[in-house]
Design an enzyme around this catalytic site. Structure first.
Site, PDB file in Angstrom:
ATOM      1  N   HIS A   1       0.855  -1.193   0.000  1.00  0.00           N
ATOM      2  CA  HIS A   1       0.000   0.000   0.000  1.00  0.00           C
ATOM      3  C   HIS A   1       0.883   1.232   0.000  1.00  0.00           C
ATOM      4  CE1 HIS A   1      -4.187  -1.552   1.366  1.00  0.00           C
ATOM      5  NE2 HIS A   1      -3.575  -2.462   0.646  1.00  0.00           N
TER       6      HIS A   1
ATOM      7  N   TYR B   1      -9.227   5.927   6.897  1.00  0.00           N
ATOM      8  CA  TYR B   1      -9.438   6.316   8.298  1.00  0.00           C
ATOM      9  C   TYR B   1     -10.392   7.509   8.279  1.00  0.00           C
ATOM     10  CZ  TYR B   1      -5.263   3.577   9.637  1.00  0.00           C
ATOM     11  OH  TYR B   1      -4.347   2.576   9.848  1.00  0.00           O
TER      12      TYR B   1
ATOM     13  N   PRO C   1      -4.882   0.538  18.241  1.00  0.00           N
ATOM     14  CA  PRO C   1      -4.621   0.048  16.884  1.00  0.00           C
ATOM     15  C   PRO C   1      -4.616   1.131  15.801  1.00  0.00           C
ATOM     16  CG  PRO C   1      -6.852  -0.534  17.567  1.00  0.00           C
ATOM     17  CD  PRO C   1      -6.169   0.054  18.769  1.00  0.00           C
TER      18      PRO C   1
ATOM     19  N   LYS D   1       0.691  -0.064  14.749  1.00  0.00           N
ATOM     20  CA  LYS D   1       2.093  -0.184  15.172  1.00  0.00           C
ATOM     21  C   LYS D   1       2.423  -1.444  15.989  1.00  0.00           C
ATOM     22  CE  LYS D   1       3.939   3.367  13.392  1.00  0.00           C
ATOM     23  NZ  LYS D   1       3.923   2.806  12.039  1.00  0.00           N
TER      24      LYS D   1
ATOM     25  N   TYR E   1       3.944   6.520   9.875  1.00  0.00           N
ATOM     26  CA  TYR E   1       3.128   5.381   9.463  1.00  0.00           C
ATOM     27  C   TYR E   1       3.985   4.300   8.816  1.00  0.00           C
ATOM     28  CZ  TYR E   1      -1.228   2.989   8.306  1.00  0.00           C
ATOM     29  OH  TYR E   1      -2.250   2.069   8.255  1.00  0.00           O
TER      30      TYR E   1
HETATM   31  C1  PHB Z   1      -6.650  -4.071  10.354  1.00  0.00           C
HETATM   32  O1  PHB Z   1      -6.599  -4.371   9.156  1.00  0.00           O
HETATM   33  O2  PHB Z   1      -7.144  -4.859  11.185  1.00  0.00           O
HETATM   34  C2  PHB Z   1      -6.131  -2.755  10.784  1.00  0.00           C
HETATM   35  C3  PHB Z   1      -5.544  -1.911   9.856  1.00  0.00           C
HETATM   36  C4  PHB Z   1      -5.072  -0.671  10.251  1.00  0.00           C
HETATM   37  C5  PHB Z   1      -5.167  -0.282  11.568  1.00  0.00           C
HETATM   38  C6  PHB Z   1      -5.740  -1.127  12.514  1.00  0.00           C
HETATM   39  C7  PHB Z   1      -6.222  -2.370  12.119  1.00  0.00           C
HETATM   40  O3  PHB Z   1      -4.703   0.933  11.955  1.00  0.00           O
END
Ligand code: PHB
Length: 371
Positions: free
Chosen positions: A52, A181, A273, A277, A365
């Site tokens: 990504h 997000y 989450p 990280k 990130y």
């Molecule tokens: C996930 O795919 O479960 C996931 C992806 C990004 C995040 C948290 C969880 O920041």
């Protein structure tokens, strides 16, 4: 350590099948991808993982992209779930003659202050004892390693967030090529993926909420509302086959060492989450620790081992700051007023329109350097 010729034994309380089948998140930083490749565990990840090159931040009906390679000198992330990483690490270790003892119980650590600490455990009805030079406590938040450190040694830093994530897995094509997000008046939402057929999505909820309160209809209505854009974006819906609600916290213990026990990963720290990280911090801890142990055997020097906790914590605290910041920017706080929400929207506007601010998000990130 195995590559450096250092003998070690891995004790695992669960079965191989169990750890390989527990579905977990997985966004791998560039450095974690590089580490998997360097140790020879990266082939399947490179074939089956999804590189990504950015994420989307969605707020106020707008969608803005953060372009990682353009902002970080070419770095990106890999979406490849943690249980897939585990399968590859277990396979490599067993293929190369390394030892993993599965389904052990009653693990106890003894003589941490002595020259030769011991680990006692039970397996298949028999008691066993291992003598060793060092113990790596990589056994997570609920493991035996952290509690084996005498009271009063560790300082604990913790923040519990007043919300949780309701996560679903569904059978549908991806709604987006990249993670989204979103901050909405009704709360945070995240669009992630597991494969071309399986999607992972999350909603901010009350941590005491129950999945029984979330019918499929209500779940999709909420995703449609929180992810809405001015040009009418809609998620691709499909049958939901898994629902879970998890709490969110930040947690760090210092130091990450006592005598000959070294803590790594979730045994020493937990992140919310939002910054993706958790797994990456575990990987950088063990990389720093393995390097220190190898240096000790090579030159007899204790310097890197003595510095382990301080070196690891510098990176951990930066990731803690980033995870706390992403979480604070992207969630509605209960009791949060209209002023706070306007400031959050303004911060998202700033982060996605200033090159300096988006570069800061991007470099965190994709992962900060080791030291
Ligand atoms: C996930 O795919 O479960 C996931 C992806 C990004 C995040 C948290 C969880 O920041």
């Amino acid at each position: 350590m195995q590559l450096a010729g250092i003998e070690s034994v891995v004790l695992e309380s669960r079965s191989r099948k169990d750890i390989e089948e527990t579905i977990r998140a997985g966004v791998l930083e560039q450095g974690t991808v590089d580490l998997m490749n360097e140790i020879g565990a990266g082939a399947r990840m490179m074939r089956e993982g999804f590189p990504h090159e950015g994420i989307h931040l969605r707020f106020d009906g707008r969608d803005r992209r953060i372009d990682f390679p353009a902002l970080t000198g070419g770095k990106k992330v890999m979406v490849y779930a943690q249980h897939e990483v585990i399968k590859d690490l277990v396979a490599l270790r067993l293929q190369t003659g390394g030892e993993i003892r599965f389904e052990v119980s009653e693990v106890g650590l003894h003589g941490l202050d002595a020259e030769a600490p011991r680990v006692r455990y039970r397996q298949g009805g028999a008691s066993h004892e291992l003598g060793c030079d060092f113990i790596a406590g990589c056994d997570g938040t609920q493991g035996v390693s952290r509690p084996a450190i005498p009271a009063g040694v560790l300082s604990v830093y913790e923040r519990i967030y007043p919300f949780g994530w309701y996560g679903i897995l569904c059978n549908a094509p991806p709604s987006s090529d990249e993670l989204i997000y979103a901050l909405h008046e009704r709360g945070f939402a995240l669009v992630s993926t597991r494969s071309p057929e399986v999607q992972r999505m999350y909603l901010q909820v009350d941590p005491a909420d129950k999945v029984e309160n979330w019918s499929d209809e209500r779940t999709w209505a909420e995703f449609r509302a929180r992810l809405a854009t001015r040009d009418g974006w809609l998620p691709k819906e499909g049958p939901i086959f898994h629902k879970v609600i998890v709490g969110m916290r930040s947690f760090v213990v210092e130091p990450m060492q006592h005598g000959r026990l070294f803590l790594a990963g979730d045994a020493a720290h937990v992140v919310p989450p939002t910054g993706a990280k958790g797994l990456n911090l575990a990987a950088s801890d063990v990389r720093i620790l393995a390097r220190a142990i190898a240096a000790h055997y090579k030159s007899g020097s204790r310097e890197l081992l003595q510095d382990y906790s301080a070196t690891a914590l510098r990176r951990i605290w930066k990731a803690q700051r980033f995870s706390w910041w992403m979480t604070s920017m992207l969630h509605r706080f209960p009791g949060g007023d209209a002023f706070q929400y306007r400031v959050q929207l303004s911060e998202l506007d700033y982060v996605t329109s200033s090159r300096a601010a988006s570069a800061s998000l991007a470099e965190n990130y994709v992962g900060l350097p080791l030291d």
